[in-house]
Design a protein around this motif. Sequence first.
Motif, PDB file in Angstrom:
ATOM      1  N   GLN A  42     -26.883  36.635 -25.845  1.00  0.00           N
ATOM      2  CA  GLN A  42     -26.072  37.153 -25.591  1.00  0.00           C
ATOM      3  C   GLN A  42     -26.571  38.142 -23.365  1.00  0.00           C
ATOM      4  O   GLN A  42     -26.291  37.810 -22.673  1.00  0.00           O
ATOM      5  CB  GLN A  42     -24.789  38.107 -25.430  1.00  0.00           C
ATOM      6  N   ARG A  43     -26.688  38.931 -24.534  1.00  0.00           N
ATOM      7  CA  ARG A  43     -28.083  40.610 -23.800  1.00  0.00           C
ATOM      8  C   ARG A  43     -28.499  39.700 -21.968  1.00  0.00           C
ATOM      9  O   ARG A  43     -29.093  39.352 -21.556  1.00  0.00           O
ATOM     10  CB  ARG A  43     -28.008  41.297 -24.474  1.00  0.00           C
ATOM     11  N   ASN A  57     -21.114  28.903 -21.418  1.00  0.00           N
ATOM     12  CA  ASN A  57     -22.176  28.404 -22.439  1.00  0.00           C
ATOM     13  C   ASN A  57     -23.224  26.487 -22.859  1.00  0.00           C
ATOM     14  O   ASN A  57     -24.252  26.815 -23.080  1.00  0.00           O
ATOM     15  CB  ASN A  57     -22.025  29.246 -23.567  1.00  0.00           C
ATOM     16  N   ARG A  77     -19.589  34.538  -7.172  1.00  0.00           N
ATOM     17  CA  ARG A  77     -19.454  34.676  -9.561  1.00  0.00           C
ATOM     18  C   ARG A  77     -19.439  33.238  -9.728  1.00  0.00           C
ATOM     19  O   ARG A  77     -18.737  32.718 -10.384  1.00  0.00           O
ATOM     20  CB  ARG A  77     -19.632  35.768  -9.985  1.00  0.00           C
ATOM     21  N   LYS A 103     -25.948  38.255 -30.278  1.00  0.00           N
ATOM     22  CA  LYS A 103     -26.066  39.418 -29.030  1.00  0.00           C
ATOM     23  C   LYS A 103     -27.410  40.096 -27.832  1.00  0.00           C
ATOM     24  O   LYS A 103     -27.001  40.058 -27.542  1.00  0.00           O
ATOM     25  CB  LYS A 103     -25.259  41.057 -29.491  1.00  0.00           C
ATOM     26  N   THR A 129     -27.142  37.337 -20.326  1.00  0.00           N
ATOM     27  CA  THR A 129     -26.233  37.967 -18.731  1.00  0.00           C
ATOM     28  C   THR A 129     -26.941  38.533 -17.723  1.00  0.00           C
ATOM     29  O   THR A 129     -26.878  38.672 -17.025  1.00  0.00           O
ATOM     30  CB  THR A 129     -25.122  38.728 -19.836  1.00  0.00           C
ATOM     31  N   ARG A 167     -27.553  36.670  -9.683  1.00  0.00           N
ATOM     32  CA  ARG A 167     -26.380  37.108  -8.645  1.00  0.00           C
ATOM     33  C   ARG A 167     -26.505  38.019  -7.740  1.00  0.00           C
ATOM     34  O   ARG A 167     -26.186  38.091  -6.519  1.00  0.00           O
ATOM     35  CB  ARG A 167     -25.148  37.516  -9.206  1.00  0.00           C
ATOM     36  N   GLY A 172     -28.673  36.147 -15.597  1.00  0.00           N
ATOM     37  CA  GLY A 172     -27.462  36.212 -14.489  1.00  0.00           C
ATOM     38  C   GLY A 172     -26.759  36.498 -13.567  1.00  0.00           C
ATOM     39  O   GLY A 172     -26.639  36.429 -12.337  1.00  0.00           O
ATOM     40  N   ASP A 173     -27.061  38.327 -14.460  1.00  0.00           N
ATOM     41  CA  ASP A 173     -27.070  38.883 -12.923  1.00  0.00           C
ATOM     42  C   ASP A 173     -28.079  39.082 -11.629  1.00  0.00           C
ATOM     43  O   ASP A 173     -27.520  39.661 -11.362  1.00  0.00           O
ATOM     44  CB  ASP A 173     -26.600  40.760 -14.184  1.00  0.00           C
TER      45      ASP A 173
END
Length: 126
Positions: free
Chosen positions: A53-54, A90, A85, A50, A57, A64, A60-61
């Motif tokens: 993943q965080r 992965n 986007r 997790k 993300t 973006r 990436g955010d």
Amino acid sequence: MRYLVTVLIAASAIATPAAAAAPGTAQNFLTRAERLLGKGPLALVDGDYKRLQREGTAAGDSIRLEREAAEKAGRKILYCSPKPRAELGNMEFIKGLRAIPQQQRERISLRQGMLIVLQRKYPCRG
């Protein structure tokens, strides 16, 4: 019980490389991701799953949002995805990080590593 704790501490000390990559670097992320890949389906119950993943993300955010702001302001964008986007799976991301030389991965942030992968996948022409 005390014996079990001692064995676990000793095992973790042996399993941890002495020259581990600095937290937040692309190399650190890749090392942790590869460790999880080696666990197969058990990776899903690993606490680091997790966290990775965080972290991915968030990187990436951030990229973006920077791209969207550059587009709105009429500034040069850093990668040219046909969609607002960008799509990056992965395993595609892991493969892209592996393609960056290790010495460079050890010096750059995860965000910078992700941007390199995106720029290779979605280069801007002209």
